[in-house]
Design a protein around this motif. Structure first.
Motif, PDB file in Angstrom:
ATOM      1  N   VAL A   1       0.846  -1.191   0.000  1.00 23.21           N
ATOM      2  CA  VAL A   1       0.000   0.000   0.000  1.00 23.21           C
ATOM      3  C   VAL A   1       0.883   1.243   0.000  1.00 23.21           C
ATOM      4  O   VAL A   1       1.850   1.333   0.772  1.00 23.21           O
ATOM      5  CB  VAL A   1      -0.938  -0.005   1.220  1.00 23.21           C
ATOM      6  CG1 VAL A   1      -1.639   1.342   1.376  1.00 23.21           C
ATOM      7  CG2 VAL A   1      -1.957  -1.128   1.093  1.00 23.21           C
ATOM      8  N   VAL A   2       0.560   2.184  -0.873  1.00 20.57           N
ATOM      9  CA  VAL A   2       1.300   3.444  -0.949  1.00 20.57           C
ATOM     10  C   VAL A   2       0.308   4.588  -1.103  1.00 20.57           C
ATOM     11  O   VAL A   2      -0.888   4.371  -1.324  1.00 20.57           O
ATOM     12  CB  VAL A   2       2.290   3.464  -2.140  1.00 20.57           C
ATOM     13  CG1 VAL A   2       3.317   2.359  -1.996  1.00 20.57           C
ATOM     14  CG2 VAL A   2       1.539   3.344  -3.465  1.00 20.57           C
ATOM     15  N   GLY A   3       0.798   5.814  -1.013  1.00 19.53           N
ATOM     16  CA  GLY A   3      -0.012   6.985  -1.296  1.00 19.53           C
ATOM     17  C   GLY A   3       0.188   7.427  -2.730  1.00 19.53           C
ATOM     18  O   GLY A   3       1.316   7.455  -3.223  1.00 19.53           O
ATOM     19  N   ARG A   4      -0.905   7.765  -3.397  1.00 18.86           N
ATOM     20  CA  ARG A   4      -0.839   8.273  -4.764  1.00 18.86           C
ATOM     21  C   ARG A   4      -1.359   9.708  -4.779  1.00 18.86           C
ATOM     22  O   ARG A   4      -2.346  10.020  -4.097  1.00 18.86           O
ATOM     23  CB  ARG A   4      -1.693   7.401  -5.697  1.00 18.86           C
ATOM     24  CG  ARG A   4      -1.105   6.023  -5.977  1.00 18.86           C
ATOM     25  CD  ARG A   4      -0.068   6.075  -7.097  1.00 18.86           C
ATOM     26  NE  ARG A   4      -0.677   6.473  -8.358  1.00 18.86           N
ATOM     27  CZ  ARG A   4      -1.278   5.631  -9.206  1.00 18.86           C
ATOM     28  NH1 ARG A   4      -1.366   4.336  -8.911  1.00 18.86           N
ATOM     29  NH2 ARG A   4      -1.787   6.076 -10.333  1.00 18.86           N
TER      30      ARG A   4
ATOM     31  N   GLU B   1       3.342  -9.450  -9.759  1.00 15.47           N
ATOM     32  CA  GLU B   1       4.329  -9.485  -8.677  1.00 15.47           C
ATOM     33  C   GLU B   1       4.623  -8.073  -8.218  1.00 15.47           C
ATOM     34  O   GLU B   1       4.371  -7.103  -8.941  1.00 15.47           O
ATOM     35  CB  GLU B   1       5.619 -10.176  -9.141  1.00 15.47           C
ATOM     36  CG  GLU B   1       6.313  -9.460 -10.276  1.00 15.47           C
ATOM     37  CD  GLU B   1       7.574 -10.169 -10.739  1.00 15.47           C
ATOM     38  OE1 GLU B   1       8.289  -9.598 -11.572  1.00 15.47           O
ATOM     39  OE2 GLU B   1       7.843 -11.282 -10.248  1.00 15.47           O
ATOM     40  N   LEU B   2       5.140  -7.957  -7.025  1.00 15.42           N
ATOM     41  CA  LEU B   2       5.523  -6.663  -6.479  1.00 15.42           C
ATOM     42  C   LEU B   2       7.002  -6.409  -6.768  1.00 15.42           C
ATOM     43  O   LEU B   2       7.818  -7.331  -6.675  1.00 15.42           O
ATOM     44  CB  LEU B   2       5.282  -6.631  -4.965  1.00 15.42           C
ATOM     45  CG  LEU B   2       3.838  -6.813  -4.496  1.00 15.42           C
ATOM     46  CD1 LEU B   2       3.784  -6.870  -2.978  1.00 15.42           C
ATOM     47  CD2 LEU B   2       2.943  -5.702  -5.024  1.00 15.42           C
ATOM     48  N   PRO B   3       7.377  -5.184  -7.114  1.00 16.83           N
ATOM     49  CA  PRO B   3       8.801  -4.885  -7.330  1.00 16.83           C
ATOM     50  C   PRO B   3       9.570  -4.985  -6.014  1.00 16.83           C
ATOM     51  O   PRO B   3       9.142  -4.435  -4.994  1.00 16.83           O
ATOM     52  CB  PRO B   3       8.784  -3.455  -7.858  1.00 16.83           C
ATOM     53  CG  PRO B   3       7.506  -2.866  -7.329  1.00 16.83           C
ATOM     54  CD  PRO B   3       6.524  -3.991  -7.278  1.00 16.83           C
ATOM     55  N   ARG B   4      10.667  -5.703  -6.049  1.00 14.43           N
ATOM     56  CA  ARG B   4      11.433  -5.928  -4.819  1.00 14.43           C
ATOM     57  C   ARG B   4      12.921  -5.712  -5.058  1.00 14.43           C
ATOM     58  O   ARG B   4      13.415  -5.849  -6.182  1.00 14.43           O
ATOM     59  CB  ARG B   4      11.213  -7.357  -4.295  1.00 14.43           C
ATOM     60  CG  ARG B   4       9.788  -7.622  -3.859  1.00 14.43           C
ATOM     61  CD  ARG B   4       9.628  -9.034  -3.290  1.00 14.43           C
ATOM     62  NE  ARG B   4       8.259  -9.303  -2.884  1.00 14.43           N
ATOM     63  CZ  ARG B   4       7.744  -9.002  -1.705  1.00 14.43           C
ATOM     64  NH1 ARG B   4       8.518  -8.410  -0.796  1.00 14.43           N
ATOM     65  NH2 ARG B   4       6.495  -9.284  -1.417  1.00 14.43           N
ATOM     66  N   THR B   5      13.638  -5.390  -3.987  1.00 12.76           N
ATOM     67  CA  THR B   5      15.090  -5.292  -4.026  1.00 12.76           C
ATOM     68  C   THR B   5      15.689  -6.688  -3.933  1.00 12.76           C
ATOM     69  O   THR B   5      14.982  -7.676  -3.746  1.00 12.76           O
ATOM     70  CB  THR B   5      15.611  -4.450  -2.857  1.00 12.76           C
ATOM     71  OG1 THR B   5      15.321  -5.141  -1.630  1.00 12.76           O
ATOM     72  CG2 THR B   5      14.948  -3.087  -2.829  1.00 12.76           C
ATOM     73  N   ALA B   6      17.001  -6.746  -4.029  1.00 12.37           N
ATOM     74  CA  ALA B   6      17.677  -8.042  -3.926  1.00 12.37           C
ATOM     75  C   ALA B   6      17.463  -8.680  -2.565  1.00 12.37           C
ATOM     76  O   ALA B   6      17.507  -9.909  -2.426  1.00 12.37           O
ATOM     77  CB  ALA B   6      19.172  -7.882  -4.205  1.00 12.37           C
ATOM     78  N   SER B   7      17.190  -7.861  -1.568  1.00  7.74           N
ATOM     79  CA  SER B   7      16.945  -8.383  -0.220  1.00  7.74           C
ATOM     80  C   SER B   7      15.465  -8.617   0.056  1.00  7.74           C
ATOM     81  O   SER B   7      15.063  -8.779   1.187  1.00  7.74           O
ATOM     82  CB  SER B   7      17.524  -7.435   0.828  1.00  7.74           C
ATOM     83  OG  SER B   7      16.912  -6.162   0.723  1.00  7.74           O
ATOM     84  N   ALA B   8      14.649  -8.584  -1.014  1.00  9.61           N
ATOM     85  CA  ALA B   8      13.220  -8.909  -0.963  1.00  9.61           C
ATOM     86  C   ALA B   8      12.359  -7.804  -0.367  1.00  9.61           C
ATOM     87  O   ALA B   8      11.193  -8.026  -0.067  1.00  9.61           O
ATOM     88  CB  ALA B   8      12.986 -10.214  -0.210  1.00  9.61           C
TER      89      ALA B   8
ATOM     90  N   LEU C   1       6.097   1.758  -7.070  1.00 11.15           N
ATOM     91  CA  LEU C   1       4.640   1.699  -7.080  1.00 11.15           C
ATOM     92  C   LEU C   1       4.047   3.106  -7.101  1.00 11.15           C
ATOM     93  O   LEU C   1       3.041   3.364  -7.765  1.00 11.15           O
ATOM     94  CB  LEU C   1       4.135   0.937  -5.854  1.00 11.15           C
ATOM     95  CG  LEU C   1       4.505  -0.550  -5.794  1.00 11.15           C
ATOM     96  CD1 LEU C   1       4.048  -1.156  -4.479  1.00 11.15           C
ATOM     97  CD2 LEU C   1       3.885  -1.303  -6.969  1.00 11.15           C
ATOM     98  N   LYS C   2       4.656   4.021  -6.371  1.00 10.31           N
ATOM     99  CA  LYS C   2       4.154   5.396  -6.335  1.00 10.31           C
ATOM    100  C   LYS C   2       4.250   6.059  -7.699  1.00 10.31           C
ATOM    101  O   LYS C   2       3.453   6.942  -8.026  1.00 10.31           O
ATOM    102  CB  LYS C   2       4.933   6.221  -5.317  1.00 10.31           C
ATOM    103  CG  LYS C   2       4.645   5.863  -3.870  1.00 10.31           C
ATOM    104  CD  LYS C   2       5.398   6.795  -2.940  1.00 10.31           C
ATOM    105  CE  LYS C   2       5.066   6.512  -1.475  1.00 10.31           C
ATOM    106  NZ  LYS C   2       5.762   7.452  -0.573  1.00 10.31           N
ATOM    107  N   SER C   3       5.232   5.672  -8.498  1.00 11.75           N
ATOM    108  CA  SER C   3       5.446   6.311  -9.795  1.00 11.75           C
ATOM    109  C   SER C   3       4.620   5.693 -10.909  1.00 11.75           C
ATOM    110  O   SER C   3       4.659   6.156 -12.041  1.00 11.75           O
ATOM    111  CB  SER C   3       6.927   6.243 -10.169  1.00 11.75           C
ATOM    112  OG  SER C   3       7.329   4.887 -10.379  1.00 11.75           O
ATOM    113  N   ARG C   4       3.850   4.650 -10.618  1.00 12.99           N
ATOM    114  CA  ARG C   4       3.046   3.993 -11.653  1.00 12.99           C
ATOM    115  C   ARG C   4       1.968   4.925 -12.167  1.00 12.99           C
ATOM    116  O   ARG C   4       1.339   5.633 -11.385  1.00 12.99           O
ATOM    117  CB  ARG C   4       2.395   2.715 -11.088  1.00 12.99           C
ATOM    118  CG  ARG C   4       3.385   1.583 -10.850  1.00 12.99           C
ATOM    119  CD  ARG C   4       2.707   0.438 -10.143  1.00 12.99           C
ATOM    120  NE  ARG C   4       1.729  -0.238 -10.996  1.00 12.99           N
ATOM    121  CZ  ARG C   4       1.947  -1.382 -11.642  1.00 12.99           C
ATOM    122  NH1 ARG C   4       3.127  -1.958 -11.546  1.00 12.99           N
ATOM    123  NH2 ARG C   4       1.014  -1.938 -12.356  1.00 12.99           N
TER     124      ARG C   4
END
Length: 572
Positions: A501-504, A555-562, A569-572
């Motif tokens: 969940v993020v703010g748009r 899928e959700l975008p994740r870093t190498a550390s998950a 997501l905010k920039s979508r």
């Protein structure tokens, strides 16, 4: 109300270059010292400071009912009402230090309950009326509330449920039937059979003549604010905070004797309680309390009907009025102020012509009240500029710290917004309730700087510029919403495998809650499921926090550390 000087002839405020303080700044420093001595005294009493300090026949609140009729409350009437309310509360076991939840609309009874609690030295736990059972249960349980006072119309939210279990919790309910004109009578159900009801108890109550002297350290309230990790944090509100609140009313809002003042924020949250109830009572100036929920129509009518000259609210309120204008009204605004989220340029551009006063942007936190802003008071007044936060309000020492080291950032460099308790004479935050580890996390290693959790930068003119919240907290329509709280509700649904969940950005609300969901197998992401998930958040967390945007993703975008990359997501 004590006379407030008009400082129009004073020289302009000193800049950020360390130049000598002006005559106005010296006067403000003396005022703050006097207020601190009063509100931090060992024998400080809320009743003495909030009621008896003002003429008994002076207006304290004007309650605006849904049919536009009003009920006026003088300080003398509040004193008498608080004595009878205190007796009712005392008979229910409330004593000094007892924590009491209050879930009520703005009304005569609401003000009476708060002052009855403070007469006894009890602690008010605000429960916003839009909260769902899960959020209510968390606050009641975490605070250890012994009693919850609730309007009859909201009583169903306290019924036993999975989100609000009664097992192991010994707390009582005081139901308020209320006197709102035109309100439909409420028929109690069997579940309500053990409730105490305020009105008949109040009618027979003998006045409670004592008043608790709790001192500067004594608590008036305990508010809860959400972050992005862990449970919401409890913020104790001590008596000494009235110094900061009074300073903001005068220096930030420029409240004057002849103003008609309206803070439209709900007192279930910090800005409404601090500066719609406590601040006006401390200064001795009346505030309008609107019983009904805010709407653009209500705002236009209140401003015109009651000839409001000093108005403050969230940017969402100004945007709603801009989107739904009403012509032919006589508006008399002298001052307008905005708080709760960054003020956007289009509101400034519109409001100057439509309202006659472009709102000044003000920034604060539950832990401190108002910290930074474009002040209104003559002698320190600044002109509003799009994109600026303003300057620290009098009594607050602010710094922008480097993001990696505990040293001041260079001008123009984005850093961590911080404040110094030792150098801020209006400082009052005593640390989170029963959470020393969480309190320590908010300070630098040497304890000198309190970290707000926000990022900002300072311009060459000394004004501050807000960048973002470093904990991804969502500011929607003035409400601070934790993504974790919304995610926790959505994750319980069988259709949800993963969620972020993020703010748009949103033109009206500043931000809206957006949820990105990876579906579990055999589920289809259709409009029916979207509605079901939105309702889940409304009923299990809070109506104002539901995700207005729901997108189903593979899928959700994740870093190498998950870790989820929320900025993507905010920039979508």
């Amino acid at each position: 109300m004590a006379a407030i000087a008009d400082d129009a002839s004073a020289e302009t405020a000193a800049g950020a270059d360390g130049s000598a303080r002006t005559e106005t700044e010296e006067r403000i420093a003396r005022e703050i010292a006097d207020w601190r001595a009063r509100y931090d005294a060992p024998d400080a009493s809320a009743i003495e400071l909030l009621l008896h300090a003002h003429p008994a026949d002076a207006l304290a609140f004007r309650v605006v009912h849904g049919d536009w009729s009003t009920t006026d409350l003088t300080y003398g009437e509040l004193d008498r009402l608080s004595r009878r309310t205190a007796r009712v509360l005392a008979d229910l076991g409330v004593t000094r230090g007892t924590r009491v939840g209050v879930m009520m609309s703005r009304s005569v009874e609401y003000v009476g309950i708060l002052l009855g609690l403070w007469r006894l030295g009890a602690v008010h736990i605000p429960l916003f009326t839009a909260l769902a059972a899960q959020a209510i249960g968390m606050r009641v349980n975490a605070s250890g509330a012994a009693l919850v006072v609730v309007d009859a119309g909201w009583r169903h939210k306290l019924d036993p449920s999975e989100d609000l279990p009664l097992a192991g919790r010994a707390w009582r309910i005081l139901r308020v039937e209320g006197s709102e004109p035109g309100a439909e009578p409420v028929t109690p159900t069997a579940v309500w059979s053990d409730d105490a009801v305020l009105e008949p108890l109040l009618a027979d109550a003998e006045p409670w003549d004592d008043q608790a002297a709790i001192g500067g350290d004594g608590l008036l309230a305990l508010l809860y604010t959400s972050g992005t990790t862990g449970a919401p944090k409890g913020v104790p509100l001590p008596m000494r905070a009235l110094t900061s609140f009074r300073s903001y009313m005068i220096n930030g809002l420029d409240l004057r004797d002849d103003d008609v003042f309206w803070n439209a924020a709900d007192p279930g949250w910090a800005y409404g309680l601090y500066f719609g109830v406590l601040g006006p009572l401390a200064v001795g100036h009346a505030n309008l309390l609107t019983h009904d929920k805010f709407s653009a129509h209500q705002a236009w009518q209140v401003l015109a009907r009651y000839r409001v000259t000093n108005f403050c609210g969230a940017p969402t309120m100004f945007r709603a009025m801009r989107n739904d204008p009403e012509d032919g009204l006589d508006i008399h605004l002298r001052r307008a102020s905005s708080a709760g989220e960054p003020l956007t340029p289009e509101v400034l551009e519109w409001s100057g012509d439509a309202l006659g006063s472009a709102p000044h942007d003000h920034y604060g936190q539950t832990e401190h009240g108002m910290l930074i802003g474009v002040p209104w008071r003559d002698g320190i007044r600044l002109a509003p500029q799009a994109g600026t936060m303003g300057v620290p309000f009098p009594g607050w020492c602010c710094e922008i710290l480097d993001q990696a080291e505990d040293r001041p950032a260079r001008p123009g460099e984005v850093g961590r917004l911080a404040f110094s308790p030792a150098e801020s004479p209006v400082w009052w935050f005593p640390g989170y309730d029963d959470a020393p580890d969480r309190t320590a996390e908010r300070f630098t290693a040497d304890g000198h700087w309190y970290l707000t959790g926000d990022l900002a930068w300072r311009g060459d003119d000394g004004q501050l510029h807000f960048v973002s919240r470093d904990d991804d907290l969502i500011l929607a329509a003035g409400y601070r919403i934790s993504p974790l709280d919304v995610e926790s509700v959505l994750a319980m649904h069988p259709a949800v495998r993963e969620v972020a969940v993020v703010g748009r950005p949103d033109e009206l609300r500043g931000e809206v809650v957006a949820a990105y969901i990876v579906l579990a197998q055999s589920f289809t992401g259709d409009e029916t499921l979207v509605h079901e998930l939105q309702q889940e958040v409304k009923t299990r967390y809070a109506a104002h926090a539901y995700p207005r945007i729901i997108e189903f993703v593979d899928e959700l975008p994740r870093t190498a550390s998950a870790k989820v990359q929320r900025y993507l997501l905010k920039s979508r």
